[in-house]
Design a protein around this motif. Structure first.
Motif, PDB file in Angstrom:
ATOM      1  N   TYR A 140       6.118   9.134 -12.785  1.00 12.39           N
ATOM      2  CA  TYR A 140       6.217   8.583 -12.607  1.00 12.39           C
ATOM      3  C   TYR A 140       4.221   8.281 -12.616  1.00 12.39           C
ATOM      4  O   TYR A 140       3.763   9.277 -12.412  1.00 12.39           O
ATOM      5  CB  TYR A 140       6.282   8.542 -10.938  1.00 12.39           C
ATOM      6  CG  TYR A 140       7.794   7.648 -10.151  1.00 12.39           C
ATOM      7  CD1 TYR A 140       8.597   6.928 -10.030  1.00 12.39           C
ATOM      8  CD2 TYR A 140       8.522   9.230 -11.033  1.00 12.39           C
ATOM      9  CE1 TYR A 140       9.471   6.761  -9.947  1.00 12.39           C
ATOM     10  CE2 TYR A 140       9.658   9.115 -10.426  1.00 12.39           C
ATOM     11  CZ  TYR A 140      10.370   7.484  -9.908  1.00 12.39           C
ATOM     12  OH  TYR A 140      11.912   7.318  -9.761  1.00 12.39           O
ATOM     13  N   GLN A 141       3.823   7.043 -12.247  1.00  4.77           N
ATOM     14  CA  GLN A 141       2.516   7.477 -11.855  1.00  4.77           C
ATOM     15  C   GLN A 141       2.091   6.559 -10.611  1.00  4.77           C
ATOM     16  O   GLN A 141       2.995   4.717 -10.423  1.00  4.77           O
ATOM     17  CB  GLN A 141       1.672   6.535 -13.536  1.00  4.77           C
ATOM     18  CG  GLN A 141       1.868   5.122 -13.264  1.00  4.77           C
ATOM     19  CD  GLN A 141       1.099   4.402 -14.881  1.00  4.77           C
ATOM     20  OE1 GLN A 141       0.498   5.653 -15.404  1.00  4.77           O
ATOM     21  NE2 GLN A 141       2.053   3.810 -15.625  1.00  4.77           N
ATOM     22  N   HIS A 142       0.952   6.555  -9.807  1.00  7.12           N
ATOM     23  CA  HIS A 142       0.279   5.787  -8.952  1.00  7.12           C
ATOM     24  C   HIS A 142      -0.277   4.009  -9.304  1.00  7.12           C
ATOM     25  O   HIS A 142      -1.277   4.649 -10.089  1.00  7.12           O
ATOM     26  CB  HIS A 142      -0.473   6.614  -8.175  1.00  7.12           C
ATOM     27  CG  HIS A 142      -1.055   5.480  -6.893  1.00  7.12           C
ATOM     28  ND1 HIS A 142      -2.088   4.481  -6.597  1.00  7.12           N
ATOM     29  CD2 HIS A 142      -0.187   5.175  -5.986  1.00  7.12           C
ATOM     30  CE1 HIS A 142      -1.793   4.027  -5.051  1.00  7.12           C
ATOM     31  NE2 HIS A 142      -0.604   4.504  -4.855  1.00  7.12           N
ATOM     32  N   LYS A 187       7.042   7.495  -1.869  1.00 10.15           N
ATOM     33  CA  LYS A 187       6.650   8.710  -1.211  1.00 10.15           C
ATOM     34  C   LYS A 187       7.477   9.466  -2.566  1.00 10.15           C
ATOM     35  O   LYS A 187       8.794   9.181  -2.844  1.00 10.15           O
ATOM     36  CB  LYS A 187       6.914   9.014   0.238  1.00 10.15           C
ATOM     37  CG  LYS A 187       7.048  10.442   0.540  1.00 10.15           C
ATOM     38  CD  LYS A 187       7.008  10.797   2.380  1.00 10.15           C
ATOM     39  CE  LYS A 187       7.203  11.816   2.997  1.00 10.15           C
ATOM     40  NZ  LYS A 187       7.515  11.624   4.597  1.00 10.15           N
ATOM     41  N   PHE A 188       7.307  10.926  -2.443  1.00 12.83           N
ATOM     42  CA  PHE A 188       7.852  11.938  -2.881  1.00 12.83           C
ATOM     43  C   PHE A 188       8.192  13.389  -2.363  1.00 12.83           C
ATOM     44  O   PHE A 188       7.546  13.294  -1.888  1.00 12.83           O
ATOM     45  CB  PHE A 188       7.490  11.945  -4.316  1.00 12.83           C
ATOM     46  CG  PHE A 188       7.164  10.632  -5.645  1.00 12.83           C
ATOM     47  CD1 PHE A 188       8.784  10.707  -6.545  1.00 12.83           C
ATOM     48  CD2 PHE A 188       6.333  10.318  -5.257  1.00 12.83           C
ATOM     49  CE1 PHE A 188       8.301  10.115  -6.861  1.00 12.83           C
ATOM     50  CE2 PHE A 188       6.414   9.364  -5.834  1.00 12.83           C
ATOM     51  CZ  PHE A 188       7.687   9.155  -7.569  1.00 12.83           C
ATOM     52  N   SER A 189       9.128  13.421  -1.783  1.00 11.48           N
ATOM     53  CA  SER A 189       9.238  15.133  -0.983  1.00 11.48           C
ATOM     54  C   SER A 189      10.858  15.887  -2.299  1.00 11.48           C
ATOM     55  O   SER A 189      11.356  15.261  -2.898  1.00 11.48           O
ATOM     56  CB  SER A 189      10.198  15.293   0.600  1.00 11.48           C
ATOM     57  OG  SER A 189       9.524  14.011   0.912  1.00 11.48           O
ATOM     58  N   GLY A 190       9.920  17.215  -2.814  1.00  6.37           N
ATOM     59  CA  GLY A 190      10.876  18.632  -3.185  1.00  6.37           C
ATOM     60  C   GLY A 190      10.325  19.552  -3.193  1.00  6.37           C
ATOM     61  O   GLY A 190       9.221  19.369  -2.647  1.00  6.37           O
ATOM     62  N   ARG A 243      19.074  19.718  -6.228  1.00  6.91           N
ATOM     63  CA  ARG A 243      20.195  20.351  -7.618  1.00  6.91           C
ATOM     64  C   ARG A 243      18.826  20.742  -8.180  1.00  6.91           C
ATOM     65  O   ARG A 243      19.859  20.579  -9.500  1.00  6.91           O
ATOM     66  CB  ARG A 243      20.547  18.520  -7.603  1.00  6.91           C
ATOM     67  CG  ARG A 243      21.208  17.999  -6.953  1.00  6.91           C
ATOM     68  CD  ARG A 243      22.401  17.164  -6.853  1.00  6.91           C
ATOM     69  NE  ARG A 243      21.165  15.624  -7.716  1.00  6.91           N
ATOM     70  CZ  ARG A 243      20.929  15.053  -7.002  1.00  6.91           C
ATOM     71  NH1 ARG A 243      21.185  14.807  -5.914  1.00  6.91           N
ATOM     72  NH2 ARG A 243      19.776  13.649  -7.395  1.00  6.91           N
ATOM     73  N   GLY A 244      17.794  20.475  -8.279  1.00  9.28           N
ATOM     74  CA  GLY A 244      17.343  21.264  -9.381  1.00  9.28           C
ATOM     75  C   GLY A 244      16.932  20.702  -9.678  1.00  9.28           C
ATOM     76  O   GLY A 244      15.740  20.754 -11.318  1.00  9.28           O
ATOM     77  N   SER A 245      17.444  18.963  -9.995  1.00 15.29           N
ATOM     78  CA  SER A 245      16.401  17.368 -10.760  1.00 15.29           C
ATOM     79  C   SER A 245      14.488  17.889 -10.415  1.00 15.29           C
ATOM     80  O   SER A 245      14.633  17.732  -9.080  1.00 15.29           O
ATOM     81  CB  SER A 245      17.055  16.974 -10.925  1.00 15.29           C
ATOM     82  OG  SER A 245      16.653  15.627 -12.081  1.00 15.29           O
ATOM     83  N   VAL A 246      13.750  17.440 -11.580  1.00 13.80           N
ATOM     84  CA  VAL A 246      12.710  17.428 -12.027  1.00 13.80           C
ATOM     85  C   VAL A 246      12.109  16.025 -12.150  1.00 13.80           C
ATOM     86  O   VAL A 246      12.488  15.643 -12.889  1.00 13.80           O
ATOM     87  CB  VAL A 246      12.254  18.295 -12.598  1.00 13.80           C
ATOM     88  CG1 VAL A 246      10.324  17.969 -12.194  1.00 13.80           C
ATOM     89  CG2 VAL A 246      12.043  20.036 -11.951  1.00 13.80           C
ATOM     90  N   THR A 247      10.834  16.007 -10.594  1.00  9.98           N
ATOM     91  CA  THR A 247      10.691  14.630 -11.196  1.00  9.98           C
ATOM     92  C   THR A 247       9.407  14.475 -11.427  1.00  9.98           C
ATOM     93  O   THR A 247       8.469  16.112 -10.621  1.00  9.98           O
ATOM     94  CB  THR A 247      10.478  13.875  -9.264  1.00  9.98           C
ATOM     95  OG1 THR A 247      12.154  13.374  -9.325  1.00  9.98           O
ATOM     96  CG2 THR A 247      10.025  12.776  -9.179  1.00  9.98           C
ATOM     97  N   ILE A 286       5.045   4.252  -9.571  1.00 10.26           N
ATOM     98  CA  ILE A 286       6.049   3.139 -10.298  1.00 10.26           C
ATOM     99  C   ILE A 286       6.231   4.225 -11.657  1.00 10.26           C
ATOM    100  O   ILE A 286       5.902   4.996 -12.096  1.00 10.26           O
ATOM    101  CB  ILE A 286       5.360   1.574 -10.965  1.00 10.26           C
ATOM    102  CG1 ILE A 286       4.158   2.239 -12.272  1.00 10.26           C
ATOM    103  CG2 ILE A 286       4.824   1.154  -9.955  1.00 10.26           C
ATOM    104  CD1 ILE A 286       3.836   1.261 -12.072  1.00 10.26           C
ATOM    105  N   LEU A 287       7.290   3.800 -12.555  1.00 11.20           N
ATOM    106  CA  LEU A 287       7.116   4.983 -14.139  1.00 11.20           C
ATOM    107  C   LEU A 287       6.686   4.165 -15.282  1.00 11.20           C
ATOM    108  O   LEU A 287       6.110   3.217 -14.779  1.00 11.20           O
ATOM    109  CB  LEU A 287       9.006   3.919 -14.345  1.00 11.20           C
ATOM    110  CG  LEU A 287       9.966   4.724 -13.574  1.00 11.20           C
ATOM    111  CD1 LEU A 287      11.416   4.069 -13.819  1.00 11.20           C
ATOM    112  CD2 LEU A 287      10.468   6.332 -13.807  1.00 11.20           C
TER     113      LEU A 287
END
Length: 224
Positions: free
Chosen positions: A2-4, A61-64, A93-97, A12-13
């Motif tokens: 994603y980028q802002h 927003k992103f959290s992790g 689950r360990g999936s990385v964004t 957005i992607l």
């Protein structure tokens, strides 16, 4: 990844065909001049409505878990170079964004010092949230515009703050660069403005690289 996007006021992607088609269509609809003005609340709402209708993903927003920070330089078809800081966040689950963000923007410049604090104080693996919020500012001529600032919070919802007055330090470097040009007899406003932007971006790019280096060392130590 994603980028802002300033016009949409959202993340957005990157290189997503569906997203790119929507943005191109909206840009044609509102016109190039309006698009270049950047963020405007009603315009941003319209962009997001189009994205939603096309089922193109966007987020506020992103959290992790903060599992990585790195830097990368990319070039577009015209040969322009963009300096990016990339943030890796892992879910339960360990999936990385991956968030890929331009250092040479107000958002990027406000993000880098806070990321540095997150890496140094909280450490890799810490739960954080990352978002962007609009701030209305005023130019010397009285015209108003909107910039985006970064918010980084820890697991308890506390804002992660920079440990140094980075914007003041950057401003001092900008002043030095401009004064050197003026001393050499260069007074062209465009040249001086370009020097200001370059000196400011260079400071935060250097800082971003240092943050990435610390993150890499800590990641390697944790894996050993």
């Amino acid at each position: 990844m994603y980028q802002h996007n300033t016009v949409a006021g959202a993340f957005i992607l990157v290189n997503d065909e569906n997203t790119n088609k929507v943005l191109a269509a909206v840009k044609t609809e509102i016109g190039d001049a309006a698009w270049k003005k950047g963020y405007e609340a009603q315009q941003a709402k319209m962009v997001r409505e189009h994205l939603k209708a096309a089922k193109a993903d966007f987020r506020f927003k992103f959290s992790g878990k903060l599992v990585g920070v790195s830097t990368k330089e990319t070039k577009d078809k015209e040969g322009n170079t963009y300096r990016k800081i990339r943030v890796d966040l892992a879910d339960e689950r360990g999936s990385v964004t991956i968030l890929s963000l331009d250092v040479g923007t107000e958002f990027g410049e406000s993000l880098v010092p806070k990321l540095g604090s997150a890496v140094m104080q909280l450490g890799l693996g810490a739960e954080i949230s990352l978002s962007a919020f609009p701030v209305e500012e005023e130019r010397k001529d009285g015209r108003k515009f909107t910039n985006f600032k970064a918010s980084v919070k820890d697991a308890g919802g506390n804002e992660v703050k920079a440990t140094k007055p980075h914007f003041k330090i950057a401003s001092d470097k900008v002043r030095t660069a401009v004064e050197a040009l003026k001393a050499a007899g260069i007074k062209d406003p465009k040249t001086l403005n370009a020097a200001r932007n370059a000196a400011k971006e260079e400071y935060f790019w250097d800082l971003a690289q240092k943050v990435a280096e610390v993150a890499e060392v800590r990641s390697a130590a944790a894996a050993a």
